[in-house]
Motif scaffolding. Structure first.
Motif, PDB file in Angstrom:
ATOM      1  N   GLN A  27     -48.800   7.589  23.331  1.00  9.46           N
ATOM      2  CA  GLN A  27     -47.808   6.526  23.208  1.00  9.46           C
ATOM      3  C   GLN A  27     -47.618   6.096  21.764  1.00  9.46           C
ATOM      4  O   GLN A  27     -48.461   6.317  20.901  1.00  9.46           O
ATOM      5  N   ILE A  28     -46.461   5.478  21.536  1.00 11.64           N
ATOM      6  CA  ILE A  28     -46.136   4.840  20.263  1.00 11.64           C
ATOM      7  C   ILE A  28     -45.618   3.445  20.581  1.00 11.64           C
ATOM      8  O   ILE A  28     -44.789   3.277  21.480  1.00 11.64           O
ATOM      9  N   LEU A  71     -41.738  14.904  23.454  1.00 15.52           N
ATOM     10  CA  LEU A  71     -40.745  13.947  23.934  1.00 15.52           C
ATOM     11  C   LEU A  71     -41.250  12.529  23.657  1.00 15.52           C
ATOM     12  O   LEU A  71     -42.428  12.222  23.893  1.00 15.52           O
ATOM     13  N   VAL A  72     -40.376  11.671  23.153  1.00 14.19           N
ATOM     14  CA  VAL A  72     -40.707  10.279  22.856  1.00 14.19           C
ATOM     15  C   VAL A  72     -39.650   9.392  23.495  1.00 14.19           C
ATOM     16  O   VAL A  72     -38.451   9.584  23.262  1.00 14.19           O
ATOM     17  N   GLY A  73     -40.075   8.442  24.299  1.00 12.04           N
ATOM     18  CA  GLY A  73     -39.120   7.529  24.939  1.00 12.04           C
ATOM     19  C   GLY A  73     -39.749   6.819  26.120  1.00 12.04           C
ATOM     20  O   GLY A  73     -40.972   6.810  26.289  1.00 12.04           O
ATOM     21  N   PHE A  74     -38.893   6.220  26.941  1.00 10.61           N
ATOM     22  CA  PHE A  74     -39.368   5.590  28.169  1.00 10.61           C
ATOM     23  C   PHE A  74     -39.592   6.675  29.227  1.00 10.61           C
ATOM     24  O   PHE A  74     -39.088   7.790  29.123  1.00 10.61           O
ATOM     25  N   ILE A 132     -49.393   4.249  16.341  1.00  6.21           N
ATOM     26  CA  ILE A 132     -49.595   5.541  16.998  1.00  6.21           C
ATOM     27  C   ILE A 132     -50.960   5.557  17.678  1.00  6.21           C
ATOM     28  O   ILE A 132     -51.994   5.428  17.012  1.00  6.21           O
ATOM     29  N   ARG A 133     -50.965   5.725  18.971  1.00  7.60           N
ATOM     30  CA  ARG A 133     -52.212   5.878  19.719  1.00  7.60           C
ATOM     31  C   ARG A 133     -52.587   7.355  19.710  1.00  7.60           C
ATOM     32  O   ARG A 133     -51.796   8.202  20.151  1.00  7.60           O
ATOM     33  N   LEU A 159     -43.414   3.094  23.836  1.00  9.34           N
ATOM     34  CA  LEU A 159     -42.774   4.347  24.209  1.00  9.34           C
ATOM     35  C   LEU A 159     -43.833   5.394  24.547  1.00  9.34           C
ATOM     36  O   LEU A 159     -44.856   5.502  23.864  1.00  9.34           O
ATOM     37  N   SER A 160     -43.574   6.142  25.578  1.00 10.14           N
ATOM     38  CA  SER A 160     -44.474   7.238  25.943  1.00 10.14           C
ATOM     39  C   SER A 160     -44.198   8.447  25.063  1.00 10.14           C
ATOM     40  O   SER A 160     -43.080   8.641  24.576  1.00 10.14           O
ATOM     41  N   ALA A 161     -45.220   9.256  24.859  1.00 13.17           N
ATOM     42  CA  ALA A 161     -45.078  10.505  24.096  1.00 13.17           C
ATOM     43  C   ALA A 161     -45.798  11.613  24.857  1.00 13.17           C
ATOM     44  O   ALA A 161     -46.858  11.385  25.443  1.00 13.17           O
ATOM     45  N   ARG A 162     -45.195  12.805  24.830  1.00 12.80           N
ATOM     46  CA  ARG A 162     -45.830  13.931  25.526  1.00 12.80           C
ATOM     47  C   ARG A 162     -45.338  15.256  24.949  1.00 12.80           C
ATOM     48  O   ARG A 162     -44.127  15.464  24.811  1.00 12.80           O
ATOM     49  N   LEU A 163     -46.282  16.120  24.625  1.00 13.09           N
ATOM     50  CA  LEU A 163     -45.928  17.466  24.174  1.00 13.09           C
ATOM     51  C   LEU A 163     -45.553  18.303  25.394  1.00 13.09           C
ATOM     52  O   LEU A 163     -46.374  18.524  26.288  1.00 13.09           O
TER      53      LEU A 163
END
Length: 442
Positions: free
Chosen positions: A195-196, A149-152, A209-210, A137-141
């Protein structure tokens, strides 16, 4: 893919008749003899679409209105389907998804491989929701939204889709996206977690957790507290994949069971495993039914991973040899064999793109073989399979195009006959096609 041109896009929507589905699940039509690929459109439909990219050979678009719907169109179960790129086919009835995937396999075998099996196998399918036990899953502040945001990623791939839950993720994560968002947002490195990864076994789950900057002592405390509250293990990845390590709890293991073979397999959160547990069990049972190893026969399993097919084969065959290029997977396979009391199997680490004819196991010869290669296929090792003496070969594929290419080689160059082939719906609601084929030679 050719260069995209984002200038001079049509100001008005275009109307197109959809004649087919592309390999990625987009509807295919033509506008003034030029191909157009439309997200959200289905064969047999007339749609209105907004062009989002132009290319010399084709255009790309998003469906904005369905003028004439397909009888196979259904209302997506996910309210974020139009934005999120995690699924491509929720608007297509599940039975019709299977038909589409079977057609792709047929088209690839006949067009690329110029072969056709003696028998088409019925599709393997299971519950199409909450099946993904491995995900990235991608992650971005996003400061404008005030949270991580966490998700595809979105369908156009630039941003992380803003969704509340996900119906294809394993139940341990399907409704935990907001919890993961809050967790990452509480860290001092909230803007440095890209990403997670999630991994779920039969009795527990973990996240990896990266993080691009060093975590503070307070960050570590927050992660441990979240782990205890949620019952999910936390692993950290400060740099490359070889830096992954468990933070909390102090003891943790992931495993999945294969009851039909009285097996329990342990795996690490970053190990490759088949994403869909029920489908994996069905795929193993079909592979063994097709290969039908006898108690006196020896079987070669190439790209064996942590023993997913190797150990079930060992329950039926006289002896099995599993070969894999990743040493950590071979170590896991050997450990799984010992833990399950399987003593008629051996494993070897080998580069399967190189010459392995000098290996002791290769010189002994085999009665049958199974291969489960990556998306690039198995072209380089087909001579190995042909030269090991195997008369039966089961090929498990995650890419129908490379399966088709290799099938043509096996038939025309190595004397095999394609006996049967069929799909396995490993990734429902996506355009991904998993398949299995049986080859035999006199």
């Amino acid at each position: 893919m050719g260069r995209r041109h984002r200038r001079k896009l049509p100001a008005e929507p275009v109307v197109a008749e959809i004649t087919d589905l592309g390999h990625d699940g987009r509807g295919v039509g033509r506008i003034e003899e030029k191909a157009i690929f439309i997200h959200g459109a289905l064969p047999g439909e007339t749609v209105r679409a907004r062009v989002i990219a132009r290319n010399r050979r084709y255009d790309e678009a998003l469906c904005t209105e369905v003028i004439e719907p397909s009888p196979d169109r259904v209302e997506p179960d996910c309210p974020w389907f139009e934005q999120c790129g995690g699924c491509a086919l929720q608007h297509l009835a599940h039975d019709a998804q299977l038909t589409f995937k079977h057609k792709r396999l047929v088209d690839n075998l006949t067009r690329i491989g110029e072969v056709e099996p003696d028998e088409w196998l019925s599709p393997l399918s299971a519950e199409p929701w909450f099946y993904r036990r491995r995900s990235r899953l991608s992650a971005r502040l996003v400061r404008g939204k005030g949270r991580v945001l966490v998700g595809f990623r979105e369908k156009q791939g630039r941003f992380v889709a803003d969704v509340g839950y996900c119906r294809v993720l394993h139940p341990d994560f399907s409704h935990r996206l907001s919890s993961l968002s809050a967790l990452l947002g509480s860290l001092s490195v909230a803007d440095a977690v890209p990403q997670i990864e999630t991994a779920s076994g039969d009795d527990g789950s973990a996240i990896v957790i990266r993080h691009l900057r060093e975590l503070s002592s307070e960050d570590l405390m927050l992660l441990k507290r979240w782990s205890d509250e949620q019952g999910i293990a936390v692993y950290l990845q400060p740099k490359g994949p070889d830096t992954v390590h468990r933070l909390w709890p102090e003891q943790h293991a992931l495993q999945y069971r294969l009851p039909a073979f009285d097996l329990t397999l342990d795996f690490h959160p970053q190990h490759f495993i088949q994403v869909n547990a029920p489908l994996n069990a069905l795929l193993i049972e079909r592979a063994l039914a097709l290969l039908a190893p006898g108690p006196e026969e020896s079987v070669l399993d190439l790209f064996c991973g942590l023993g997913n097919f190797t150990l079930p084969l060992a329950r039926r065959a006289g002896a099995v040899t599993g070969v894999e290029g990743a040493e950590e997977l071979i170590q896991a396979a050997r450990s799984n064999a010992r833990a399950n009391g399987v003593d008629n199997v051996e494993f070897d680490v080998a580069d399967l793109a190189a010459d392995v004819s000098s290996r002791p196991w290769y010189r002994r010869g085999f009665d049958a073989a199974l291969i489960d290669p990556p998306r690039s296929g198995a072209l380089e090792i087909l001579p190995v399979v042909a030269g090991c003496g195997a008369r039966r070969l089961v090929y498990v594929s995650c890419n129908p195009a490379t399966l088709a290419r290799d099938a043509g080689e096996l038939v025309r160059r190595h004397g095999f006959r394609l006996k049967s082939a069929g799909i396995a719906d490993m990734f429902p609601h996506t355009a991904h096609v998993e398949s299995i084929a049986l080859f035999e030679r006199p």
